[in-house]
Design an enzyme around this catalytic site. Structure first.
Site, PDB file in Angstrom:
ATOM      1  CB  CYS A 176      -3.897   3.119   5.965  1.00 36.15           C
ATOM      2  SG  CYS A 176      -3.963   2.948   4.166  1.00 36.15           S
ATOM      3  CB  CYS A 187      -0.215   2.019   5.689  1.00 37.76           C
ATOM      4  SG  CYS A 187      -0.991   0.531   5.042  1.00 37.76           S
ATOM      5  CB  CYS A 245      -5.324  -0.488   2.728  1.00 43.99           C
ATOM      6  SG  CYS A 245      -3.988  -0.882   3.865  1.00 43.99           S
ATOM      7  CB  CYS A 258      -9.814  -3.641 -11.312  1.00 45.28           C
ATOM      8  SG  CYS A 258      -9.513  -2.371 -12.537  1.00 45.28           S
ATOM      9  CB  CYS A 315      -0.903  -0.021   1.235  1.00 45.56           C
ATOM     10  SG  CYS A 315      -1.937   1.454   1.401  1.00 45.56           S
TER      11      CYS A 315
HETATM   12 ZN   LIG Z   1      -2.711   1.038   3.567  1.00 46.45          ZN
END
Ligand SMILES: [Zn+2]
Length: 185
Positions: free
Chosen positions: A152, A104, A149, A172, A101
């Site tokens: 976060c 984070c 995510c 996607c 990510c």
């Molecule tokens: Zn994240």
């Protein structure tokens, strides 16, 4: 809905004619292989990689996120924006490694889970277990599965059911919401 029909057309086209640049390694044929990809994802991470754990959850104010993220990453991760298809360099990323990510550093996908969907967005047929939470959004009138995510809460993309077998999943993902860590520099 127009876009959905278009994408369906694309997947049919790729079945009939084959897509150039199809995932470099052979796509897994069985659910067992998918399980192994999920279980062994750490093999694609360099030894001293700086990545995050799913817990504790990371909470920041919008003002803090604005300072930390590029405007494009902020728009996707914190405002559920969508990047222009074909705009991410990660579309063409074929090296072994892990996608984390951009907000984070939580590991989300590995290179072994990526395939060429032909949509212009980085696409994956499965994800690292526990990386994401889901919700429905109605932005295109029909409900779509939005995923974000687990650490976060940053928006990453949408999950569709027209991916390759055996999962038939197409995660996607906006490339700007990801950071790629190659296994070897
Ligand atoms: Zn994240």
């Amino acid at each position: 809905m127009v876009r959905r029909t278009f994408l369906k057309g694309l997947s049919l086209g790729s079945l009939l004619f084959g897509l150039p640049g199809q995932a470099s390694s052979a796509a897994p044929a069985s659910s067992k292989e998918i399980e192994d990809l999920q279980k062994n994802w750490k093999l694609l991470l360099p030894e001293k990689a700086d990545v995050a754990a799913p817990t504790p959850a990371l909470q920041r104010s919008k003002a803090e996120w604005r300072k930390l993220l590029s405007p494009a990453a902020y728009d996707v991760l914190r405002e559920e924006g969508t990047e222009r298809p074909g705009s991410s360099a990660l579309n063409a990323e074929k090296r072994a490694g892990v996608f984390v990510c951009a907000g984070c550093s939580l590991p989300l996908f590995t290179s072994a889970m990526k395939y060429e969907s032909g949509t212009g967005w980085p696409s994956f047929f499965t994800a690292i277990p526990g990386a994401f939470a889901m919700s429905k959004d109605f932005k295109l009138l029909l409900p779509r599965t939005e995923y974000h995510c687990a650490k976060c809460g940053g928006h990453h993309g949408h999950l569709f059911d027209d991916g390759p077998p055996p999962t038939r999943q197409r995660w996607c993902n906006n490339g700007v919401a990801l950071r790629f860590i190659p296994k070897t520099a």
